[in-house]
Structures are given as structure tokens and as C-alpha cells.
Write a protein that holds these residues in place. Structure first.
Motif, mmCIF file in Angstrom:
data_model
loop_
_atom_site.group_PDB
_atom_site.id
_atom_site.type_symbol
_atom_site.label_atom_id
_atom_site.label_comp_id
_atom_site.label_asym_id
_atom_site.label_seq_id
_atom_site.Cartn_x
_atom_site.Cartn_y
_atom_site.Cartn_z
ATOM 1 N N LEU A 26 0.943 -1.008 0.261
ATOM 2 C CA LEU A 26 0.362 0.186 0.368
ATOM 3 C C LEU A 26 1.224 1.285 -0.281
ATOM 4 O O LEU A 26 0.799 2.502 -0.706
ATOM 5 C CB LEU A 26 -0.771 0.188 1.250
ATOM 6 N N GLN A 27 1.565 1.026 0.690
ATOM 7 C CA GLN A 27 2.580 2.247 0.708
ATOM 8 C C GLN A 27 4.001 2.399 0.308
ATOM 9 O O GLN A 27 4.417 3.697 0.365
ATOM 10 C CB GLN A 27 3.060 3.076 3.101
ATOM 11 N N ASN A 28 4.058 1.382 -0.761
ATOM 12 C CA ASN A 28 6.355 1.088 -0.676
ATOM 13 C C ASN A 28 7.403 1.802 -0.352
ATOM 14 O O ASN A 28 8.221 2.224 -0.114
ATOM 15 C CB ASN A 28 5.801 1.637 -2.426
ATOM 16 N N SER A 29 6.702 1.504 0.720
ATOM 17 C CA SER A 29 7.784 2.072 1.795
ATOM 18 C C SER A 29 8.362 1.079 2.709
ATOM 19 O O SER A 29 7.451 0.295 3.866
ATOM 20 C CB SER A 29 7.306 3.056 2.830
ATOM 21 N N GLN A 30 9.433 0.495 2.381
ATOM 22 C CA GLN A 30 10.000 -0.877 3.361
ATOM 23 C C GLN A 30 10.186 0.010 5.003
ATOM 24 O O GLN A 30 9.749 -1.293 5.631
ATOM 25 C CB GLN A 30 11.617 -1.107 2.731
ATOM 26 N N SER A 31 11.135 1.111 5.244
ATOM 27 C CA SER A 31 10.631 1.203 6.981
ATOM 28 C C SER A 31 9.200 1.387 7.398
ATOM 29 O O SER A 31 9.459 0.572 8.325
ATOM 30 C CB SER A 31 11.917 2.641 6.868
ATOM 31 N N ALA A 32 8.603 1.786 6.776
ATOM 32 C CA ALA A 32 7.031 1.546 7.028
ATOM 33 C C ALA A 32 6.592 0.287 7.561
ATOM 34 O O ALA A 32 5.416 -0.137 8.408
ATOM 35 C CB ALA A 32 5.833 2.438 6.025
ATOM 36 N N ALA A 33 6.665 -1.198 6.062
ATOM 37 C CA ALA A 33 6.669 -2.063 6.361
ATOM 38 C C ALA A 33 7.019 -2.504 7.797
ATOM 39 O O ALA A 33 6.864 -3.579 8.128
ATOM 40 C CB ALA A 33 6.931 -2.628 5.109
ATOM 41 N N VAL A 34 8.166 -2.429 8.150
ATOM 42 C CA VAL A 34 8.887 -3.406 8.957
ATOM 43 C C VAL A 34 8.299 -2.245 9.831
ATOM 44 O O VAL A 34 8.037 -3.500 11.063
ATOM 45 C CB VAL A 34 10.714 -2.995 8.174
ATOM 46 N N SER A 35 8.693 -1.578 10.166
ATOM 47 C CA SER A 35 7.518 -0.981 11.556
ATOM 48 C C SER A 35 6.297 -1.335 11.812
ATOM 49 O O SER A 35 6.066 -1.577 13.284
ATOM 50 C CB SER A 35 7.745 0.633 11.499
ATOM 51 N N SER A 44 16.608 -6.837 11.527
ATOM 52 C CA SER A 44 17.195 -7.527 10.507
ATOM 53 C C SER A 44 16.661 -8.821 10.874
ATOM 54 O O SER A 44 17.118 -9.561 9.939
ATOM 55 C CB SER A 44 19.093 -8.162 10.944
ATOM 56 N N ALA A 45 15.802 -9.113 12.141
ATOM 57 C CA ALA A 45 14.391 -10.275 11.324
ATOM 58 C C ALA A 45 14.095 -9.992 10.362
ATOM 59 O O ALA A 45 13.335 -10.982 9.746
ATOM 60 C CB ALA A 45 14.324 -9.807 12.787
ATOM 61 N N PHE A 46 13.958 -8.582 9.775
ATOM 62 C CA PHE A 46 12.383 -8.599 8.791
ATOM 63 C C PHE A 46 13.133 -8.179 7.984
ATOM 64 O O PHE A 46 14.523 -8.339 7.162
ATOM 65 C CB PHE A 46 12.059 -7.589 9.012
ATOM 66 N N SER A 47 13.045 -9.236 5.883
ATOM 67 C CA SER A 47 13.434 -9.141 5.166
ATOM 68 C C SER A 47 12.177 -8.684 4.223
ATOM 69 O O SER A 47 10.890 -8.916 4.416
ATOM 70 C CB SER A 47 14.082 -10.513 4.297
ATOM 71 N N VAL A 48 12.543 -8.126 3.153
ATOM 72 C CA VAL A 48 11.324 -7.826 1.913
ATOM 73 C C VAL A 48 11.874 -7.999 0.528
ATOM 74 O O VAL A 48 13.460 -7.638 0.209
ATOM 75 C CB VAL A 48 10.909 -6.319 2.310
ATOM 76 N N SER A 49 11.489 -8.754 0.362
ATOM 77 C CA SER A 49 11.738 -8.669 -1.325
ATOM 78 C C SER A 49 10.566 -8.652 -2.718
ATOM 79 O O SER A 49 9.995 -9.405 -2.666
ATOM 80 C CB SER A 49 12.990 -10.037 -1.994
ATOM 81 N N PRO A 50 11.074 -7.789 -3.317
ATOM 82 C CA PRO A 50 12.068 -6.831 -3.730
ATOM 83 C C PRO A 50 11.724 -5.556 -3.038
ATOM 84 O O PRO A 50 10.926 -5.268 -2.136
ATOM 85 C CB PRO A 50 12.065 -6.821 -5.137
#
Length: 123
Positions: A55-64, A79-85
Motif C-alpha cells: 500500500l505505501q511502497n515504503s520498506q521502513s514503514a513495512a518493517v515498523s 535484521s529479523a525482517f526482510s523484504v523482496s523486492p
């Protein structure tokens, strides 16, 4: 020695033989419940992270968002979270993964777990 005294001794021996089996069973039930709950929390956190990424295309917002959803497990490191792509473009799938190790009761060891959420960008 009467028959009652001998039977009481037999009951104590039977209890001593059955007690370890019962303890292993109880500890196994406790560990299974903790691991099952942690796996459900990780799966929910991964889905929340994937949803925010789509929805937001923001990796930091997704991790939060995933950290907030995984709060019952404690504060997980980034480091426990990973996003691809790392960027979401229409028609691609985002895979969000959360890793965590559950510390057992000490009898069965530790359990490494992974939660995965996959969603389609622009869909």
C-alpha cells in the motif's frame, strides 16, 4: 510386614516410573503451545508488513508495521525482517519474511521459526 505396607511401596515405585513420562508430556504440551502461538504471531506480522509494503511502497514503514504486529514476542531487531523486492511495482509480488527463535522450556531446545507474507503490488 502387612500387605498394606507392601502395596504402598509398590505404588511409590509405580509413581516413580510414570513421573518422568508425565513430565515430558507436560513440557511437550507447553513447548508446542508456545511455538504454535509464536508461529501465528510471526505469520500475522509478515502479512501486516507485506500489506503496508504493497500500500505505501515504503520498506521502513513495512518493517515498523511488522514490528508492531510482532510485539507479543518482544522487540524484534530490524535484521529479523526482510523484504523482496525492495520496491513495489504493479504486477510484482512482494515477499515479506520475519525470522525468530523461540526459546523452549530447556528440555526440547530452541525452535527457529519463519513467518512469510506474500502480496501482489497494485492488485
Amino acid at each position: 510386614m502387612t500387605a498394606q505396607h507392601r502395596e504402598r511401596g509398590a505404588a511409590a515405585v509405580e509413581f516413580a516410573l510414570v513421573l518422568p513420562v508425565l513430565l515430558v508430556l507436560v513440557l511437550g504440551i507447553i513447548d508446542f503451545g508456545r511455538v504454535f502461538s509464536a508461529q501465528q504471531t510471526l505469520t500475522y506480522a509478515a502479512r501486516a508488513g507485506a500489506r503496508v509494503m504493497v500500500l505505501q511502497n515504503s520498506q521502513s514503514a513495512a518493517v515498523s508495521a511488522a514490528q508492531n504486529a510482532a510485539a507479543p514476542l518482544g522487540q524484534l531487531a530490524t535484521s529479523a525482517f526482510s523484504v523482496s523486492p525492495s520496491q513495489c511495482s504493479p504486477g510484482t509480488q512482494v515477499t515479506f519474511t520475519v525470522s525468530f527463535t523461540v526459546t523452549g522450556t530447556g528440555f526440547f531446545g530452541n525452535f527457529p521459526l519463519t513467518g512469510t507474507g506474500v502480496m501482489l503490488c497494485g492488485g
